[in-house]
Design a protein around this motif. Structure first.
Motif, mmCIF file in Angstrom:
data_model
loop_
_atom_site.group_PDB
_atom_site.id
_atom_site.type_symbol
_atom_site.label_atom_id
_atom_site.label_comp_id
_atom_site.label_asym_id
_atom_site.label_seq_id
_atom_site.Cartn_x
_atom_site.Cartn_y
_atom_site.Cartn_z
ATOM 1 N N THR A 272 -13.158 1.571 -2.715
ATOM 2 C CA THR A 272 -12.204 2.274 -3.715
ATOM 3 C C THR A 272 -12.771 3.010 -4.432
ATOM 4 O OG1 THR A 272 -11.195 -0.024 -3.461
ATOM 5 C CG2 THR A 272 -10.206 1.330 -5.082
ATOM 6 N N MET B 264 -16.123 -9.556 4.026
ATOM 7 C CA MET B 264 -16.367 -8.284 3.432
ATOM 8 C C MET B 264 -17.915 -7.659 3.694
ATOM 9 S SD MET B 264 -13.801 -7.880 0.129
ATOM 10 C CE MET B 264 -14.873 -6.612 -0.348
ATOM 11 N N SER C 57 -14.972 -9.429 -9.202
ATOM 12 C CA SER C 57 -15.138 -7.964 -8.706
ATOM 13 C C SER C 57 -15.014 -7.220 -9.571
ATOM 14 C CB SER C 57 -14.120 -7.775 -7.443
ATOM 15 O OG SER C 57 -14.007 -8.937 -6.508
ATOM 16 N N ASP D 59 2.121 -1.696 1.157
ATOM 17 C CA ASP D 59 2.920 0.018 1.179
ATOM 18 C C ASP D 59 2.014 1.058 1.914
ATOM 19 O OD1 ASP D 59 4.921 -1.403 -0.111
ATOM 20 O OD2 ASP D 59 4.459 -0.767 -1.950
ATOM 21 N N SER E 284 -19.334 -4.125 -0.775
ATOM 22 C CA SER E 284 -18.365 -2.899 -0.311
ATOM 23 C C SER E 284 -17.969 -2.169 -1.557
ATOM 24 C CB SER E 284 -17.323 -3.359 0.695
ATOM 25 O OG SER E 284 -16.297 -2.340 0.410
ATOM 26 N N VAL E 285 -18.440 -0.785 -1.197
ATOM 27 C CA VAL E 285 -17.985 0.233 -2.374
ATOM 28 C C VAL E 285 -16.802 1.360 -1.789
ATOM 29 C CG1 VAL E 285 -18.426 1.869 -4.285
ATOM 30 C CG2 VAL E 285 -20.005 -0.054 -3.818
ATOM 31 N N CYS F 210 -13.945 -14.353 -6.576
ATOM 32 C CA CYS F 210 -14.299 -13.173 -5.679
ATOM 33 C C CYS F 210 -15.041 -12.280 -6.801
ATOM 34 C CB CYS F 210 -13.471 -12.298 -5.472
ATOM 35 S SG CYS F 210 -13.026 -12.275 -3.730
ATOM 36 N N MET G 229 -7.810 -15.233 -6.704
ATOM 37 C CA MET G 229 -8.954 -14.810 -6.252
ATOM 38 C C MET G 229 -10.072 -14.472 -7.267
ATOM 39 S SD MET G 229 -8.021 -14.309 -3.151
ATOM 40 C CE MET G 229 -9.735 -13.643 -2.275
ATOM 41 N N VAL H 111 3.497 3.004 5.322
ATOM 42 C CA VAL H 111 3.490 4.596 5.460
ATOM 43 C C VAL H 111 2.898 4.970 6.658
ATOM 44 C CG1 VAL H 111 3.298 6.511 4.172
ATOM 45 C CG2 VAL H 111 4.581 4.461 3.100
ATOM 46 N N VAL I 6 -15.603 -3.898 -7.304
ATOM 47 C CA VAL I 6 -16.872 -4.509 -6.306
ATOM 48 C C VAL I 6 -17.023 -5.789 -6.113
ATOM 49 C CG1 VAL I 6 -18.943 -3.573 -5.553
ATOM 50 C CG2 VAL I 6 -17.702 -2.193 -6.932
HETATM 51 C C1 LIG Z 1 -9.672 -9.686 -4.227
HETATM 52 C C2 LIG Z 1 -9.933 -8.103 -4.039
HETATM 53 C C3 LIG Z 1 -11.471 -7.872 -3.960
HETATM 54 C C4 LIG Z 1 -11.534 -6.466 -3.592
HETATM 55 N N1 LIG Z 1 -12.802 -6.213 -3.652
HETATM 56 C C5 LIG Z 1 -13.164 -4.843 -3.490
HETATM 57 C C6 LIG Z 1 -14.646 -4.397 -3.068
HETATM 58 O O1 LIG Z 1 -15.315 -5.378 -2.903
HETATM 59 N N2 LIG Z 1 -14.860 -2.742 -2.909
HETATM 60 C C7 LIG Z 1 -13.733 -2.121 -3.068
HETATM 61 O O2 LIG Z 1 -14.225 -1.041 -2.842
HETATM 62 N N3 LIG Z 1 -12.498 -2.382 -3.050
HETATM 63 C C8 LIG Z 1 -11.940 -3.835 -3.289
HETATM 64 N N4 LIG Z 1 -10.723 -4.129 -3.655
HETATM 65 C C9 LIG Z 1 -9.868 -3.020 -3.498
HETATM 66 C C10 LIG Z 1 -8.889 -3.022 -2.650
HETATM 67 O O3 LIG Z 1 -9.661 -2.746 -1.478
HETATM 68 C C11 LIG Z 1 -7.890 -1.786 -2.826
HETATM 69 O O4 LIG Z 1 -8.334 -0.592 -2.927
HETATM 70 C C12 LIG Z 1 -7.092 -2.216 -3.981
HETATM 71 O O5 LIG Z 1 -6.622 -3.674 -3.958
HETATM 72 C C13 LIG Z 1 -6.162 -1.239 -4.127
HETATM 73 O O6 LIG Z 1 -5.512 -1.123 -5.562
HETATM 74 P P1 LIG Z 1 -4.467 -0.613 -6.021
HETATM 75 O O7 LIG Z 1 -3.053 -1.379 -5.534
HETATM 76 O O8 LIG Z 1 -4.371 -0.387 -7.674
HETATM 77 O O9 LIG Z 1 -4.290 0.856 -5.417
HETATM 78 P P2 LIG Z 1 -3.591 1.570 -4.529
HETATM 79 O O10 LIG Z 1 -3.677 1.162 -3.089
HETATM 80 O O11 LIG Z 1 -3.812 3.144 -4.811
HETATM 81 O O12 LIG Z 1 -2.077 1.327 -4.775
HETATM 82 C C14 LIG Z 1 -1.370 1.511 -6.041
HETATM 83 C C15 LIG Z 1 0.045 1.598 -5.920
HETATM 84 O O13 LIG Z 1 0.545 2.728 -5.008
HETATM 85 C C16 LIG Z 1 1.325 2.305 -3.929
HETATM 86 N N5 LIG Z 1 0.831 3.066 -3.118
HETATM 87 C C17 LIG Z 1 -0.345 3.716 -2.976
HETATM 88 N N6 LIG Z 1 -0.582 4.578 -1.950
HETATM 89 C C18 LIG Z 1 0.672 4.697 -1.175
HETATM 90 C C19 LIG Z 1 1.231 5.363 -0.190
HETATM 91 N N7 LIG Z 1 0.440 6.158 0.672
HETATM 92 N N8 LIG Z 1 2.280 5.007 0.160
HETATM 93 C C20 LIG Z 1 3.289 4.072 -0.407
HETATM 94 N N9 LIG Z 1 2.729 3.471 -1.652
HETATM 95 C C21 LIG Z 1 1.528 3.751 -1.982
HETATM 96 C C22 LIG Z 1 0.746 0.900 -3.863
HETATM 97 O O14 LIG Z 1 1.741 0.031 -3.007
HETATM 98 C C23 LIG Z 1 0.670 0.285 -5.073
HETATM 99 O O15 LIG Z 1 1.708 -0.303 -5.585
HETATM 100 C C24 LIG Z 1 -10.619 -5.500 -3.702
HETATM 101 C C25 LIG Z 1 -9.220 -5.815 -4.167
HETATM 102 C C26 LIG Z 1 -8.834 -7.373 -4.210
HETATM 103 C C27 LIG Z 1 -7.584 -7.819 -4.496
#
Ligand SMILES: Cc1cc2nc3c(=O)[nH]c(=O)nc-3n(C[C@H](O)[C@H](O)[C@H](O)COP(=O)(O)OP(=O)(O)OC[C@H]3O[C@@H](n4cnc5c(N)ncnc54)[C@H](O)[C@@H]3O)c2cc1C
Length: 389
Positions: free
Chosen positions: A121, A85, A204, A370, A118-119, A202, A199, A374, A152
């Motif tokens: 999300t 990253m 975060s 997912d 990385s920021v 990590c 993880m 899509v 993060v």
């Molecule tokens: C170990 C780790 C480290 C990370 N480090 C960072 C970091 O340093 N900086 C950072 O910014 N982020 C970081 N992230 C976050 C990562 O990049 C993703 O943004 C995050 O994992 C997504 O989280 P989420 O599942 O809650 O959100 P979403 O991606 O919003 O998903 C939520 C749910 O909705 C569903 N979904 C969402 N959109 C759709 C779509 N269009 N179609 C169908 N289904 C959908 C998904 O399947 C999921 O079930 C990290 C994640 C992990 C696991």
């Protein structure tokens, strides 16, 4: 071919790997950040692997990042992910370093061996890199940042941050940019804890980042931002995450084979039995599939930079991420069935599969499979000739 002296010296990586190995169990237990590994990466110059030599980097290629990532992830997937990253942020800074101010910024980050977090999300737009929900306000010659970041990696220890946010004076959430901020220009308030299933090293947690930076710290905005994401940031994320997951799964496979060949393993398992052999064969096949896809994708990335935004290339990189997440996770899951409860499922087993299972469970969630499926489905409808990259 580049001259030999400009190639990274992979021998020094062994010292880093020793640090990673020495602390992996403790950091998994405590959900602590791998400071020793970070310092060792910094000392060996690995944080500048992708930066050109004239800026103090090692002048490496993306293929080198994938090699290092796999070796780190064999020991600890969290450290592999932290490294890739950071390298992805550095690649973005280097990609945009065309003018004098951007070149000074790159020299500053590489020269000081900074670790860049990385920021991307965001609270409402999630992990979609082409939309943003926070403003970047203009205040004379500076830009004011007030960014809520739900997750993060390494936020407590980062020297700098690459932040996705709305572009200066944006009128909609689709006018996005990346802006770089030194830690000293920000007030970093960590919000919440980090207690995930896997993880864990990590580390975060979320944070609120507030402060201001010079206007020249905007890397790419609006259409240039879209190009940066589709042609560099996203493909590199999929390549380097996949390399990490492959490294973690290959490490688990290596430990399993070593155990099965040991006196203890042979006394507990029928290593000539067809069920065990066919399961081993299937796991090996999963790793080979990801390895082949990874090599092909890395080749496309390096040889055809102008075509990375095309539908076939984007589909291929999305497919890599989804396939690697699914196959590496399934491979380790199957290893647990091969060696059984005591060696495969218990904490403290020398085969150490339970940590790998927990760590790899995050692969499909790290930018949701997912979401990518899509997106790939939409691209598929646009590509009537079904051109394969
Ligand atoms: C170990 C780790 C480290 C990370 N480090 C960072 C970091 O340093 N900086 C950072 O910014 N982020 C970081 N992230 C976050 C990562 O990049 C993703 O943004 C995050 O994992 C997504 O989280 P989420 O599942 O809650 O959100 P979403 O991606 O919003 O998903 C939520 C749910 O909705 C569903 N979904 C969402 N959109 C759709 C779509 N269009 N179609 C169908 N289904 C959908 C998904 O399947 C999921 O079930 C990290 C994640 C992990 C696991």
């Amino acid at each position: 071919m580049r001259p030999a002296e400009s190639r990274p010296d992979f021998n020094t990586l062994d010292e880093v790997l020793g640090e990673v190995r020495a602390h992996a169990d403790r950091l998994d237990e405590t959900a602590g950040f791998p400071l020793e590994a970070l310092e060792s990466l910094r000392k060996g110059g690995w944080l500048g692997l992708l930066a050109p030599i004239r800026y103090g980097g090692l002048g490496g290629r993306v293929q080198d990042v994938l090699t290092v990532a796999q070796r780190l992830a064999r020991e600890d997937l969290s450290v592999g992910l932290i490294f890739v990253m950071h390298s992805q942020q550095l690649a973005a800074l280097a990609h945009c370093a065309s003018g004098p101010a951007a070149r000074d910024l790159l020299a500053h980050v590489v020269g000081n061996r900074q670790y860049v977090a990385s920021v991307t999300t965001a609270p409402t737009t999630g992990s979609n890199l082409l939309t943003a929900d926070s403003d970047l306000t203009v205040d004379n010659d500076r830009l004011v940042i007030d960014r809520v970041a739900p997750i993060v990696t390494g936020v407590e220890h980062a020297d700098g941050f690459l932040i996705a946010t709305r572009a200066p004076q944006a009128l909609s959430e689709t006018e996005v940019c990346m802006v770089y901020a030194d830690r000293q220009d920000l007030d970093v308030a960590v919000t919440g804890d980090w207690q995930p299933l896997g993880m864990r090293a990590c580390r975060s947690p979320g944070a609120r980042l507030r402060g201001s930076v010079p206007r020249t710290h905007v890397l790419a905005e609006r259409q240039a931002h879209r190009r940066l994401i589709t042609q560099l940031f996203a493909p590199m994320a999929h390549l380097s995450w996949s390399a990490c997951w492959l490294g973690a799964a290959a490490g688990a496979f290596e430990r399993t084979v070593r155990y099965l060949r040991s006196r203890d393993g042979r006394s507990r398992h029928d290593v000539t039995g067809e069920l065990l052999l066919s399961r081993l064969g299937r796991v090996r096949g999963r790793l080979e599939m990801v390895n082949a896809h990874l090599h092909h994708a890395a080749d496309v990335f390096e040889r055809y930079p102008d075509q990375l935004g095309s539908a076939p290339a984007q589909s291929m990189f999305n497919a890599l991420k989804v396939t690697a997440a699914e196959q590496c996770s399934a491979a380790v899951d199957e290893l647990v069935d091969i060696v059984g409860l005591k060696a495969g499922y218990f904490r403290g087993s020398p085969v150490q599969l339970e940590r790998s299972v927990r760590d790899l469970r995050a692969a499909s969630l790290t930018y949701s499979n997912d979401r990518l499926l899509v997106a790939t489905g939409r691209l598929a409808l646009l590509d009537r000739e079904v051109r394969l990259a």
